[in-house]
Scaffold this motif. Structure first.
Motif, PDB file in Angstrom:
ATOM      1  N   GLN A   1       0.697  -1.253  -0.054  1.00 10.30           N
ATOM      2  CA  GLN A   1       0.016  -0.006   0.063  1.00 10.30           C
ATOM      3  C   GLN A   1       0.764   1.234   0.139  1.00 10.30           C
ATOM      4  O   GLN A   1       0.496   2.182  -0.451  1.00 10.30           O
ATOM      5  CB  GLN A   1      -0.945   0.094   1.094  1.00 10.30           C
ATOM      6  CG  GLN A   1      -1.968   0.955   1.192  1.00 10.30           C
ATOM      7  CD  GLN A   1      -2.909   0.999   0.020  1.00 10.30           C
ATOM      8  OE1 GLN A   1      -3.322  -0.090  -0.312  1.00 10.30           O
ATOM      9  NE2 GLN A   1      -3.242   2.394  -0.949  1.00 10.30           N
ATOM     10  N   LEU A   2       1.957   1.171   0.589  1.00  4.54           N
ATOM     11  CA  LEU A   2       2.757   2.232   0.914  1.00  4.54           C
ATOM     12  C   LEU A   2       3.474   2.835  -0.650  1.00  4.54           C
ATOM     13  O   LEU A   2       3.731   3.767  -1.000  1.00  4.54           O
ATOM     14  CB  LEU A   2       3.990   2.326   1.773  1.00  4.54           C
ATOM     15  CG  LEU A   2       3.592   2.264   3.252  1.00  4.54           C
ATOM     16  CD1 LEU A   2       4.754   1.734   4.083  1.00  4.54           C
ATOM     17  CD2 LEU A   2       3.138   3.645   3.716  1.00  4.54           C
ATOM     18  N   VAL A   3       3.913   1.669  -1.247  1.00  2.00           N
ATOM     19  CA  VAL A   3       4.393   1.826  -2.576  1.00  2.00           C
ATOM     20  C   VAL A   3       3.431   2.198  -3.643  1.00  2.00           C
ATOM     21  O   VAL A   3       3.824   3.056  -4.455  1.00  2.00           O
ATOM     22  CB  VAL A   3       5.199   0.347  -3.021  1.00  2.00           C
ATOM     23  CG1 VAL A   3       5.554   0.450  -4.659  1.00  2.00           C
ATOM     24  CG2 VAL A   3       6.421  -0.153  -2.111  1.00  2.00           C
ATOM     25  N   VAL A   4       2.357   1.610  -3.641  1.00  2.00           N
ATOM     26  CA  VAL A   4       1.160   2.164  -4.527  1.00  2.00           C
ATOM     27  C   VAL A   4       0.873   3.698  -4.273  1.00  2.00           C
ATOM     28  O   VAL A   4       0.798   4.285  -5.199  1.00  2.00           O
ATOM     29  CB  VAL A   4      -0.183   1.497  -4.331  1.00  2.00           C
ATOM     30  CG1 VAL A   4      -1.327   1.749  -5.216  1.00  2.00           C
ATOM     31  CG2 VAL A   4       0.062  -0.112  -4.784  1.00  2.00           C
ATOM     32  N   ASP A   5       1.028   3.887  -2.882  1.00  2.00           N
ATOM     33  CA  ASP A   5       0.474   5.638  -2.664  1.00  2.00           C
ATOM     34  C   ASP A   5       1.432   6.337  -3.131  1.00  2.00           C
ATOM     35  O   ASP A   5       1.248   7.369  -3.717  1.00  2.00           O
ATOM     36  CB  ASP A   5       0.243   5.547  -1.137  1.00  2.00           C
ATOM     37  CG  ASP A   5      -0.720   5.027  -0.739  1.00  2.00           C
ATOM     38  OD1 ASP A   5      -1.657   4.587  -1.538  1.00  2.00           O
ATOM     39  OD2 ASP A   5      -1.092   4.778   0.496  1.00  2.00           O
ATOM     40  N   GLU A   6       2.845   5.972  -3.220  1.00  2.00           N
ATOM     41  CA  GLU A   6       4.033   6.870  -3.449  1.00  2.00           C
ATOM     42  C   GLU A   6       3.968   6.823  -4.972  1.00  2.00           C
ATOM     43  O   GLU A   6       4.128   7.948  -5.629  1.00  2.00           O
ATOM     44  CB  GLU A   6       5.231   6.130  -2.935  1.00  2.00           C
ATOM     45  CG  GLU A   6       6.550   7.138  -3.195  1.00  2.00           C
ATOM     46  CD  GLU A   6       6.489   8.188  -2.319  1.00  2.00           C
ATOM     47  OE1 GLU A   6       7.201   9.221  -2.988  1.00  2.00           O
ATOM     48  OE2 GLU A   6       5.934   8.351  -1.332  1.00  2.00           O
ATOM     49  N   TYR A   7       3.620   5.738  -5.554  1.00  2.00           N
ATOM     50  CA  TYR A   7       3.756   5.896  -6.989  1.00  2.00           C
ATOM     51  C   TYR A   7       2.196   6.807  -7.765  1.00  2.00           C
ATOM     52  O   TYR A   7       2.716   7.347  -8.702  1.00  2.00           O
ATOM     53  CB  TYR A   7       3.681   4.393  -7.583  1.00  2.00           C
ATOM     54  CG  TYR A   7       3.690   4.585  -9.138  1.00  2.00           C
ATOM     55  CD1 TYR A   7       5.016   4.688  -9.977  1.00  2.00           C
ATOM     56  CD2 TYR A   7       2.680   4.154 -10.095  1.00  2.00           C
ATOM     57  CE1 TYR A   7       5.218   4.504 -11.150  1.00  2.00           C
ATOM     58  CE2 TYR A   7       2.854   4.441 -11.344  1.00  2.00           C
ATOM     59  CZ  TYR A   7       3.968   4.814 -11.935  1.00  2.00           C
ATOM     60  OH  TYR A   7       3.914   4.502 -13.396  1.00  2.00           O
TER      61      TYR A   7
ATOM     62  N   LEU B   1      10.195   6.583  -3.721  1.00  2.00           N
ATOM     63  CA  LEU B   1      10.500   4.930  -3.533  1.00  2.00           C
ATOM     64  C   LEU B   1      11.581   4.479  -3.401  1.00  2.00           C
ATOM     65  O   LEU B   1      12.250   3.523  -4.087  1.00  2.00           O
ATOM     66  CB  LEU B   1       9.751   4.543  -4.785  1.00  2.00           C
ATOM     67  CG  LEU B   1       8.560   4.221  -5.150  1.00  2.00           C
ATOM     68  CD1 LEU B   1       8.014   3.577  -6.337  1.00  2.00           C
ATOM     69  CD2 LEU B   1       7.819   3.376  -3.885  1.00  2.00           C
ATOM     70  N   GLY B   2      12.546   5.050  -2.431  1.00  2.00           N
ATOM     71  CA  GLY B   2      13.989   5.005  -2.060  1.00  2.00           C
ATOM     72  C   GLY B   2      14.906   5.052  -2.915  1.00  2.00           C
ATOM     73  O   GLY B   2      15.603   4.248  -3.440  1.00  2.00           O
ATOM     74  N   ALA B   3      14.708   6.107  -4.096  1.00  2.00           N
ATOM     75  CA  ALA B   3      15.453   6.457  -5.140  1.00  2.00           C
ATOM     76  C   ALA B   3      15.392   5.403  -6.155  1.00  2.00           C
ATOM     77  O   ALA B   3      16.260   5.351  -7.369  1.00  2.00           O
ATOM     78  CB  ALA B   3      17.105   6.591  -4.719  1.00  2.00           C
ATOM     79  N   VAL B   4      13.950   4.706  -6.373  1.00  2.00           N
ATOM     80  CA  VAL B   4      13.959   3.951  -7.603  1.00  2.00           C
ATOM     81  C   VAL B   4      13.205   4.849  -8.643  1.00  2.00           C
ATOM     82  O   VAL B   4      13.606   4.745  -9.850  1.00  2.00           O
ATOM     83  CB  VAL B   4      12.730   2.889  -7.100  1.00  2.00           C
ATOM     84  CG1 VAL B   4      12.116   2.273  -8.493  1.00  2.00           C
ATOM     85  CG2 VAL B   4      13.426   1.793  -6.298  1.00  2.00           C
ATOM     86  N   ILE B   5      12.791   5.977  -8.367  1.00  2.00           N
ATOM     87  CA  ILE B   5      12.121   7.004  -9.010  1.00  2.00           C
ATOM     88  C   ILE B   5      12.755   8.233  -9.152  1.00  2.00           C
ATOM     89  O   ILE B   5      12.707   8.586  -7.702  1.00  2.00           O
ATOM     90  CB  ILE B   5      10.463   6.948  -9.286  1.00  2.00           C
ATOM     91  CG1 ILE B   5       9.605   5.716  -9.643  1.00  2.00           C
ATOM     92  CG2 ILE B   5       9.822   8.117  -9.891  1.00  2.00           C
ATOM     93  CD1 ILE B   5       8.364   5.569  -9.266  1.00  2.00           C
ATOM     94  N   HIS B   6      13.070   8.873  -9.897  1.00  2.00           N
ATOM     95  CA  HIS B   6      13.574  10.270  -9.790  1.00  2.00           C
ATOM     96  C   HIS B   6      12.714  11.353 -10.492  1.00  2.00           C
ATOM     97  O   HIS B   6      12.232  11.064 -11.590  1.00  2.00           O
ATOM     98  CB  HIS B   6      15.088  10.255 -10.437  1.00  2.00           C
ATOM     99  CG  HIS B   6      16.023   9.183  -9.872  1.00  2.00           C
ATOM    100  ND1 HIS B   6      16.590   9.252  -8.506  1.00  2.00           N
ATOM    101  CD2 HIS B   6      16.628   8.202 -10.614  1.00  2.00           C
ATOM    102  CE1 HIS B   6      17.119   8.040  -8.700  1.00  2.00           C
ATOM    103  NE2 HIS B   6      17.132   7.635  -9.875  1.00  2.00           N
ATOM    104  N   GLU B   7      12.507  12.310  -9.717  1.00  2.00           N
ATOM    105  CA  GLU B   7      11.812  13.608 -10.231  1.00  2.00           C
ATOM    106  C   GLU B   7      12.694  14.669 -10.431  1.00  2.00           C
ATOM    107  O   GLU B   7      13.372  14.995  -9.661  1.00  2.00           O
ATOM    108  CB  GLU B   7      10.696  13.876  -9.616  1.00  2.00           C
ATOM    109  CG  GLU B   7       9.522  12.772  -9.296  1.00  2.00           C
ATOM    110  CD  GLU B   7       8.543  13.324  -8.467  1.00  2.00           C
ATOM    111  OE1 GLU B   7       7.346  12.507  -8.565  1.00  2.00           O
ATOM    112  OE2 GLU B   7       8.456  14.322  -7.581  1.00  2.00           O
ATOM    113  N   TYR B   8      12.882  15.307 -11.624  1.00  2.00           N
ATOM    114  CA  TYR B   8      13.520  16.563 -11.685  1.00  2.00           C
ATOM    115  C   TYR B   8      12.841  17.858 -12.188  1.00  2.00           C
ATOM    116  O   TYR B   8      11.775  17.561 -12.807  1.00  2.00           O
ATOM    117  CB  TYR B   8      14.347  16.269 -13.050  1.00  2.00           C
ATOM    118  CG  TYR B   8      15.161  15.114 -12.829  1.00  2.00           C
ATOM    119  CD1 TYR B   8      16.557  15.082 -12.287  1.00  2.00           C
ATOM    120  CD2 TYR B   8      14.893  13.617 -13.419  1.00  2.00           C
ATOM    121  CE1 TYR B   8      17.529  14.002 -12.236  1.00  2.00           C
ATOM    122  CE2 TYR B   8      15.746  12.573 -13.151  1.00  2.00           C
ATOM    123  CZ  TYR B   8      16.953  12.781 -12.780  1.00  2.00           C
ATOM    124  OH  TYR B   8      17.816  11.887 -12.378  1.00  2.00           O
TER     125      TYR B   8
END
Length: 87
Positions: free
Chosen positions: A29-35, A76-83
């Protein structure tokens, strides 16, 4: 609606679950919410003119000519990066 759901699940699977070991329902659920936060608030969508769904009605942000001024936010623990450009 099936195609839309399949597209979202495929996106989510490739970006998140293929790179994160899910260890329980709460963690899932935490991973889904973050994504979902990333998907709706930052990720560009071609059908929306390269805007995220949360910014569709907002005016165009000003462009900055200096490409060296970019900030990076990890999700997500540096799996996804936003610039984003820094003014």
């Amino acid at each position: 609606m099936n195609a839309i759901a399949e597209r979202w699940v495929g996106s989510w699977r490739r970006a998140a679950t293929d790179r994160v070991l899910i260890i329980g329902e709460r963690h899932l659920q935490l991973v889904v919410d973050e994504y979902v936060g990333h998907y709706k608030g930052h990720r560009p969508h071609r059908s929306l003119g390269q805007r995220c769904p949360d910014d569709v009605g907002a005016p165009e942000p000003p462009t900055v000519n200096d490409p060296s001024r970019v900030s990076r936010r990890d999700r997500l623990g540096a799996v996804i990066h936003e610039y984003a450009q820094v003014a």
